[in-house]
Design a protein around this motif. Structure first.
Motif, mmCIF file in Angstrom:
data_model
loop_
_atom_site.group_PDB
_atom_site.id
_atom_site.type_symbol
_atom_site.label_atom_id
_atom_site.label_comp_id
_atom_site.label_asym_id
_atom_site.label_seq_id
_atom_site.Cartn_x
_atom_site.Cartn_y
_atom_site.Cartn_z
ATOM 1 N N SER A 106 -22.586 97.474 49.422
ATOM 2 C CA SER A 106 -22.309 96.268 50.195
ATOM 3 C C SER A 106 -22.958 95.066 49.509
ATOM 4 O O SER A 106 -23.740 95.215 48.563
ATOM 5 N N GLY A 107 -22.631 93.867 50.005
ATOM 6 C CA GLY A 107 -23.241 92.648 49.494
ATOM 7 C C GLY A 107 -22.451 91.955 48.411
ATOM 8 O O GLY A 107 -22.662 90.779 48.138
ATOM 9 N N GLY A 108 -21.518 92.657 47.783
ATOM 10 C CA GLY A 108 -20.678 92.044 46.761
ATOM 11 C C GLY A 108 -19.295 91.724 47.304
ATOM 12 O O GLY A 108 -19.045 91.836 48.512
ATOM 13 N N GLN A 109 -18.397 91.344 46.416
ATOM 14 C CA GLN A 109 -17.025 91.022 46.818
ATOM 15 C C GLN A 109 -16.050 91.471 45.735
ATOM 16 O O GLN A 109 -16.328 91.333 44.545
ATOM 17 N N ILE A 110 -14.912 92.005 46.186
ATOM 18 C CA ILE A 110 -13.772 92.282 45.306
ATOM 19 C C ILE A 110 -12.653 91.361 45.771
ATOM 20 O O ILE A 110 -12.132 91.523 46.873
ATOM 21 N N GLY A 111 -12.310 90.367 44.947
ATOM 22 C CA GLY A 111 -11.334 89.371 45.356
ATOM 23 C C GLY A 111 -9.903 89.883 45.315
ATOM 24 O O GLY A 111 -9.617 90.999 44.873
ATOM 25 N N ALA A 112 -8.988 89.043 45.803
ATOM 26 C CA ALA A 112 -7.564 89.372 45.760
ATOM 27 C C ALA A 112 -7.139 89.602 44.311
ATOM 28 O O ALA A 112 -7.582 88.908 43.400
ATOM 29 N N ASP A 113 -6.296 90.618 44.093
ATOM 30 C CA ASP A 113 -5.786 90.975 42.764
ATOM 31 C C ASP A 113 -6.901 91.426 41.825
ATOM 32 O O ASP A 113 -6.760 91.338 40.605
ATOM 33 N N GLU A 114 -8.007 91.922 42.374
ATOM 34 C CA GLU A 114 -9.101 92.438 41.566
ATOM 35 C C GLU A 114 -9.411 93.881 41.960
ATOM 36 O O GLU A 114 -8.953 94.366 42.995
ATOM 37 N N TYR A 115 -10.185 94.574 41.108
ATOM 38 C CA TYR A 115 -10.664 95.903 41.447
ATOM 39 C C TYR A 115 -12.068 96.061 40.891
ATOM 40 O O TYR A 115 -12.503 95.300 40.030
ATOM 41 N N GLU A 116 -12.787 97.072 41.398
ATOM 42 C CA GLU A 116 -14.117 97.396 40.900
ATOM 43 C C GLU A 116 -14.237 98.911 40.772
ATOM 44 O O GLU A 116 -13.597 99.669 41.517
#
Length: 257
Positions: A106-116
Motif C-alpha cells: 500500500s501507499g503507492g499508486q498504479i496509474g491508468a494504462d500502467e502496471y507494476e
C-alpha cells in the motif's frame, strides 16, 4: 416523387439489420481488446521443490489509480523474501506457526494504462499441482476487485503450474505478457519483519545479476503490437464491408428504375 420516397424508406429498412451487424462486430472487437488485462503471476510454470523469484503483475483497469494490493499465498508454498518496492509499504501476515500467509502492499499508486510488478521469493512444493495466488486490487475511492476464481471464470486468480522435472527451465504462463525471473539456487531464509518502509528497488536475495535484470525488464510489447495490428485489420475489414453495403443499397434503385 412518391416512388422515390418509398424507395428511400426501403433502403433505410434494409440497411438497419446490416448496420446492426457492423455495430455488434465493433463492440466485440473493442470488448476483446480490454478483457485481457488482469492480475497475473510470472513464471506460469515451475519445477517442484525450487526456490523462485515470482512477480505478481498488476495492470490498472480503471481511470483512477490502484492504491493497494493484497495477495494470499497458497498453503503449499513457502514464501521467504520480498523485493523492496520504492514508494510502497509492505505488511506481511503470518499464521500462528510464523508462516507467511499473505502480504499487503500500500501507499503507492498504479496509474491508468500502467502496471507494476511485486516480487517475492518462494519455494514450490514437492508435489505437482496448481498454485493459486488470490489477489485483491483496491482502487482510489475504495473499490476492491478480487482476482480469486479458477481459470476460465470471471476474475481468475493468478496461478502457477508445478510439474516440471527438477532443474528444468521455467517459462511464463500463456495469459501473462513479458519475461519472468528464473530460479534461485540458494535455500530460502525466514523473513524478519512484518512492515517494511519504502526502499530503492533491489534484486531478491539469492538471485543472480541476470535474475535481477529479468525481473526488472519491461514487459514484452510484441503481443500488444500483434493485438493492435489484428484489431486494426478487423476494423478496416468491417468498415470496408459497411461501405460495400451502402454502395449496394444505392445501386438498387437505379437497377429498379
Amino acid at each position: 416523387m412518391g416512388r422515390r420516397i418509398f424507395g428511400g424508406e426501403q433502403r433505410t429498412r434494409a440497411a438497419r439489420p446490416f448496420f446492426g451487424i457492423v455495430l455488434a462486430l465493433l463492440l466485440v472487437l473493442v470488448g476483446g481488446g480490454t478483457a485481457r488485462a488482469h492480475v497475473g503471476v510470472l513464471p506460469g510454470t515451475a519445477a517442484p521443490s525450487t526456490n523462485l523469484a515470482f512477480n505478481i503483475r498488476v495492470p490498472n483497469e480503471r481511470d483512477v489509480p490502484t492504491v493497494e494490493l493484497r495477495v494470499v499465498f497458497p498453503e503449499n508454498i513457502t514464501v521467504s523474501r520480498f523485493q523492496p518496492k520504492a514508494g510502497w509499504q509492505r505488511e506481511v501476515e503470518r499464521d500462528s506457526a510464523g508462516r507467511i500467509t499473505a502480504v499487503v502492499w500500500s501507499g503507492g499508486q498504479i496509474g491508468a494504462d500502467e502496471y507494476e510488478d511485486f516480487t517475492f521469493v518462494g519455494r514450490t512444493p514437492a508435489e505437482p499441482g496448481v498454485l493459486m495466488f488470490k489477489a485483491y486490487q483496491t482502487y482510489q475511492g475504495g473499490e476492491t476487485v478480487g482476482w480469486e476464481n479458477p481459470e476460465g471464470q470471471d476474475n481468475p486468480a493468478p496461478f502457477v503450474t508445478v510439474g516440471q522435472a527438477a532443474g528444468a527451465e521455467t517459462e511464463a504462463g500463456p495469459a501473462i505478457e513479458g519475461t519472468a525471473a528464473v530460479a534461485t539456487s540458494e535455500a530460502a531464509e525466514p523473513a524478519t519483519s512484518a512492515v517494511v518502509s519504502p526502499a530503492p528497488s533491489a534484486a531478491p536475495a539469492g538471485a543472480t545479476s541476470s535474475d535481477a535484470e529479468a525481473a526488472a525488464a519491461p514487459a514484452d510489447s510484441g503481443s500488444d503490437l500483434a493485438l493492435l495490428l489484428a484489431l486494426g485489420a478487423l476494423i478496416v475489414a468491417v468498415l470496408a464491408l459497411a461501405l460495400a453495403g451502402i454502395a449496394l443499397l444505392r445501386r438498387r434503385p437505379a437497377a429498379e428504375g
